[in-house]
Design a protein around this motif. Structure first.
Motif, PDB file in Angstrom:
ATOM      1  N   GLN A  30       8.258   9.789 -11.063  1.00 28.35           N
ATOM      2  CA  GLN A  30       6.974  10.055 -11.701  1.00 28.35           C
ATOM      3  C   GLN A  30       5.928   9.123 -11.099  1.00 28.35           C
ATOM      4  OE1 GLN A  30       7.007   9.955 -15.966  1.00 28.35           O
ATOM      5  NE2 GLN A  30       4.781  10.075 -16.137  1.00 28.35           N
ATOM      6  N   TYR A  31       4.883   9.717 -10.547  1.00 30.92           N
ATOM      7  CA  TYR A  31       3.840   8.965  -9.855  1.00 30.92           C
ATOM      8  C   TYR A  31       2.499   9.619 -10.145  1.00 30.92           C
ATOM      9  CZ  TYR A  31       1.047   7.179  -5.928  1.00 30.92           C
ATOM     10  OH  TYR A  31       0.061   6.617  -5.157  1.00 30.92           O
ATOM     11  N   ALA A  32       1.593   8.863 -10.772  1.00 30.38           N
ATOM     12  CA  ALA A  32       0.300   9.417 -11.196  1.00 30.38           C
ATOM     13  C   ALA A  32       0.571  10.675 -12.014  1.00 30.38           C
ATOM     14  CB  ALA A  32      -0.582   9.683  -9.984  1.00 30.38           C
ATOM     15  N   SER A  33      -0.007  11.810 -11.636  1.00 30.24           N
ATOM     16  CA  SER A  33       0.207  13.048 -12.390  1.00 30.24           C
ATOM     17  C   SER A  33       1.366  13.873 -11.841  1.00 30.24           C
ATOM     18  CB  SER A  33      -1.067  13.904 -12.371  1.00 30.24           C
ATOM     19  OG  SER A  33      -1.419  14.248 -11.038  1.00 30.24           O
ATOM     20  N   TYR A  34       2.093  13.322 -10.853  1.00 23.67           N
ATOM     21  CA  TYR A  34       3.178  14.051 -10.221  1.00 23.67           C
ATOM     22  C   TYR A  34       4.521  13.684 -10.848  1.00 23.67           C
ATOM     23  CZ  TYR A  34      -0.293  14.652  -6.482  1.00 23.67           C
ATOM     24  OH  TYR A  34      -1.422  14.938  -5.768  1.00 23.67           O
ATOM     25  N   LEU A  35       5.412  14.657 -10.950  1.00 28.01           N
ATOM     26  CA  LEU A  35       6.800  14.431 -11.323  1.00 28.01           C
ATOM     27  C   LEU A  35       7.650  15.236 -10.356  1.00 28.01           C
ATOM     28  CD1 LEU A  35       8.920  13.205 -13.166  1.00 28.01           C
ATOM     29  CD2 LEU A  35       8.700  15.201 -14.657  1.00 28.01           C
ATOM     30  N   LYS A  36       8.366  14.536  -9.471  1.00 21.43           N
ATOM     31  CA  LYS A  36       9.124  15.195  -8.419  1.00 21.43           C
ATOM     32  C   LYS A  36      10.614  14.895  -8.560  1.00 21.43           C
ATOM     33  CE  LYS A  36       5.662  17.058  -6.190  1.00 21.43           C
ATOM     34  NZ  LYS A  36       5.516  18.527  -6.067  1.00 21.43           N
ATOM     35  N   GLU A  37      11.429  15.900  -8.264  1.00 19.71           N
ATOM     36  CA  GLU A  37      12.875  15.747  -8.242  1.00 19.71           C
ATOM     37  C   GLU A  37      13.326  15.572  -6.797  1.00 19.71           C
ATOM     38  OE1 GLU A  37      15.928  19.032  -9.046  1.00 19.71           O
ATOM     39  OE2 GLU A  37      15.796  17.973 -10.975  1.00 19.71           O
ATOM     40  N   ILE A  38      14.045  14.479  -6.536  1.00 18.86           N
ATOM     41  CA  ILE A  38      14.495  14.156  -5.178  1.00 18.86           C
ATOM     42  C   ILE A  38      16.017  14.240  -5.133  1.00 18.86           C
ATOM     43  CG2 ILE A  38      14.372  12.494  -3.300  1.00 18.86           C
ATOM     44  CD1 ILE A  38      11.655  13.557  -4.276  1.00 18.86           C
ATOM     45  N   LYS A  39      16.538  15.110  -4.278  1.00 18.24           N
ATOM     46  CA  LYS A  39      17.980  15.286  -4.163  1.00 18.24           C
ATOM     47  C   LYS A  39      18.560  14.358  -3.094  1.00 18.24           C
ATOM     48  CE  LYS A  39      17.780  20.098  -5.694  1.00 18.24           C
ATOM     49  NZ  LYS A  39      18.118  21.514  -5.380  1.00 18.24           N
TER      50      LYS A  39
ATOM     51  N   LYS B  97       0.793  -1.225   0.000  1.00 20.86           N
ATOM     52  CA  LYS B  97       0.000   0.000   0.000  1.00 20.86           C
ATOM     53  C   LYS B  97       0.828   1.279   0.000  1.00 20.86           C
ATOM     54  CE  LYS B  97      -4.066  -2.028   2.206  1.00 20.86           C
ATOM     55  NZ  LYS B  97      -5.056  -1.902   3.313  1.00 20.86           N
ATOM     56  N   ARG B  98       2.149   1.154  -0.064  1.00 19.43           N
ATOM     57  CA  ARG B  98       2.974   2.349  -0.109  1.00 19.43           C
ATOM     58  C   ARG B  98       4.362   2.002  -0.616  1.00 19.43           C
ATOM     59  NH1 ARG B  98       5.901   3.980   5.197  1.00 19.43           N
ATOM     60  NH2 ARG B  98       6.178   1.997   6.275  1.00 19.43           N
ATOM     61  N   GLU B  99       5.084   3.025  -1.044  1.00 24.93           N
ATOM     62  CA  GLU B  99       6.457   2.859  -1.500  1.00 24.93           C
ATOM     63  C   GLU B  99       7.334   3.939  -0.881  1.00 24.93           C
ATOM     64  OE1 GLU B  99       6.901   2.565  -5.711  1.00 24.93           O
ATOM     65  OE2 GLU B  99       5.192   1.204  -5.945  1.00 24.93           O
ATOM     66  N   LEU B 100       8.558   3.566  -0.526  1.00 28.05           N
ATOM     67  CA  LEU B 100       9.545   4.512  -0.009  1.00 28.05           C
ATOM     68  C   LEU B 100      10.735   4.504  -0.955  1.00 28.05           C
ATOM     69  CD1 LEU B 100       9.491   3.564   3.791  1.00 28.05           C
ATOM     70  CD2 LEU B 100       8.419   5.552   2.721  1.00 28.05           C
ATOM     71  N   ILE B 101      11.044   5.655  -1.519  1.00 27.05           N
ATOM     72  CA  ILE B 101      12.151   5.778  -2.466  1.00 27.05           C
ATOM     73  C   ILE B 101      13.143   6.778  -1.890  1.00 27.05           C
ATOM     74  CG2 ILE B 101      12.815   6.433  -4.809  1.00 27.05           C
ATOM     75  CD1 ILE B 101       9.929   5.674  -5.653  1.00 27.05           C
ATOM     76  N   ARG B 102      14.408   6.372  -1.784  1.00 24.65           N
ATOM     77  CA  ARG B 102      15.433   7.191  -1.136  1.00 24.65           C
ATOM     78  C   ARG B 102      16.556   7.510  -2.118  1.00 24.65           C
ATOM     79  NH1 ARG B 102      13.776   3.037   2.219  1.00 24.65           N
ATOM     80  NH2 ARG B 102      12.978   3.664   4.264  1.00 24.65           N
ATOM     81  N   CYS B 103      17.104   8.708  -2.000  1.00 25.77           N
ATOM     82  CA  CYS B 103      18.235   9.127  -2.821  1.00 25.77           C
ATOM     83  C   CYS B 103      19.424   9.401  -1.905  1.00 25.77           C
ATOM     84  CB  CYS B 103      17.880  10.377  -3.625  1.00 25.77           C
ATOM     85  SG  CYS B 103      19.201  10.935  -4.717  1.00 25.77           S
ATOM     86  N   TYR B 104      20.510   8.653  -2.091  1.00 21.90           N
ATOM     87  CA  TYR B 104      21.688   8.789  -1.238  1.00 21.90           C
ATOM     88  C   TYR B 104      22.738   9.724  -1.847  1.00 21.90           C
ATOM     89  CZ  TYR B 104      19.455   4.589   0.554  1.00 21.90           C
ATOM     90  OH  TYR B 104      18.530   3.693   1.033  1.00 21.90           O
ATOM     91  N   SER B 105      22.809   9.777  -3.181  1.00 25.95           N
ATOM     92  CA  SER B 105      23.705  10.718  -3.851  1.00 25.95           C
ATOM     93  C   SER B 105      23.135  11.023  -5.223  1.00 25.95           C
ATOM     94  CB  SER B 105      25.129  10.141  -3.964  1.00 25.95           C
ATOM     95  OG  SER B 105      25.142   9.029  -4.844  1.00 25.95           O
ATOM     96  N   GLY B 106      23.556  12.147  -5.803  1.00 25.13           N
ATOM     97  CA  GLY B 106      23.012  12.545  -7.091  1.00 25.13           C
ATOM     98  C   GLY B 106      21.575  13.035  -6.958  1.00 25.13           C
ATOM     99  N   ILE B 107      20.816  12.872  -8.011  1.00 25.40           N
ATOM    100  CA  ILE B 107      19.418  13.312  -8.050  1.00 25.40           C
ATOM    101  C   ILE B 107      18.595  12.258  -8.786  1.00 25.40           C
ATOM    102  CG2 ILE B 107      17.818  15.092  -8.871  1.00 25.40           C
ATOM    103  CD1 ILE B 107      20.108  17.077  -8.824  1.00 25.40           C
ATOM    104  N   ILE B 108      17.375  12.012  -8.306  1.00 23.66           N
ATOM    105  CA  ILE B 108      16.460  11.149  -9.030  1.00 23.66           C
ATOM    106  C   ILE B 108      15.177  11.918  -9.318  1.00 23.66           C
ATOM    107  CG2 ILE B 108      17.362   9.012  -8.052  1.00 23.66           C
ATOM    108  CD1 ILE B 108      14.983   8.958  -6.146  1.00 23.66           C
ATOM    109  N   SER B 109      14.483  11.501 -10.362  1.00 31.04           N
ATOM    110  CA  SER B 109      13.149  12.020 -10.626  1.00 31.04           C
ATOM    111  C   SER B 109      12.166  10.875 -10.407  1.00 31.04           C
ATOM    112  CB  SER B 109      13.030  12.543 -12.058  1.00 31.04           C
ATOM    113  OG  SER B 109      13.224  11.499 -12.998  1.00 31.04           O
TER     114      SER B 109
END
Length: 236
Positions: free
Chosen positions: A152-161, A138-150
């Motif tokens: 995309q989820y439903a209508s959202y597009l988020k940049e995670i540093k 029922k949920r997802e956790l996505i982590r960024c340790y270095s660099g940057i990730i994007s």
């Protein structure tokens, strides 16, 4: 000419895309609907899917030196991996459930826009990155340790540093600082220790305080910021 193209495509489909470096516990490889036991040194092909069982981990290195650590109870598929040192290189993978951590290699440097990992509900793009995802029902956790990730989820597009994490839950998103989350988890662990010991009969307050302090001091310093997840570093 058509025959040569077909031959090239056939050879590409059966070209090695990576190698299984380490196996801990039990894991299988789904290759063309045939289940194979995974062993260290096994070569991976396009469309291979790794399935791990409880208390198991698999670490693979792709041909571009991308390192992926696949955690327990995880399904991870290599849809399409191509690497020839050019911007036409690509990596298309999917994690349907469970945990993985990825440290990108050459494709992340020369063709970052062509490096994608799909999860059950999102798509992760990268820019020279170390990242992980924990995919739950029922949920997802996505982590960024270095660099940057994007993400995309439903209508959202988020940049995670680096140092940030994003939680996806029922068409809702929340971006948090990983350090703050670790402190919250640590405080919760201490509270649980105290709560548990308070149930013990005749526990002197001083002993309880000492016990809690020992719990904190016994934790190893450093380590994986991903809660419950393995490093994408060599498994000893």
């Amino acid at each position: 000419m058509k025959l040569l193209i077909l031959l090239f495509l056939a050879l590409s489909a059966w070209a090695d895309i990576g190698t299984v470096m380490v196996v801990k516990g039990q894991a299988q490889l789904n290759r063309s609907d045939q289940m194979l036991d995974i062993k260290s040194g096994m070569k991976l092909l396009t469309a291979d899917e790794i399935l791990t069982k409880a208390k198991s981990r698999v670490q693979v290195m792709l041909v571009d030196n991308t390192v992926i650590t696949i955690g327990a109870n995880t399904s991870f598929k290599f849809n399409d991996i191509k690497f020839d040192g050019s911007p036409d290189s690509k990596a298309d993978m999917k994690a349907s459930r469970g945990f993985f951590r990825c440290v990108t290699g050459e494709i992340g440097k020369i063709a970052p826009e062509r490096f994608k990992v799909k999860t059950a509900s999102a798509t992760i793009g990268i820019r020279g990155t170390d990242f992980s995802a924990d995919i739950m029902p029922k949920r997802e956790l996505i982590r960024c340790y270095s660099g940057i990730i994007s993400v995309q989820y439903a209508s959202y597009l988020k940049e995670i540093k680096a140092g940030k994490m994003i939680e996806l839950r029922e068409n809702q998103i929340e971006i948090r600082d990983m350090k703050a989350q670790r402190e919250k988890n640590r405080d919760q662990e201490v509270y649980q220790v105290v709560e548990k010991e308070l149930d013990a009969p005749d526990m002197p307050a001083k002993d309880l305080s000492d016990m809690t302090t020992q719990q904190e001091q016994s934790k190893p310093s450093g380590g994986n910021p991903a809660v419950g997840g393995p490093f994408a570093a060599p498994i000893n």
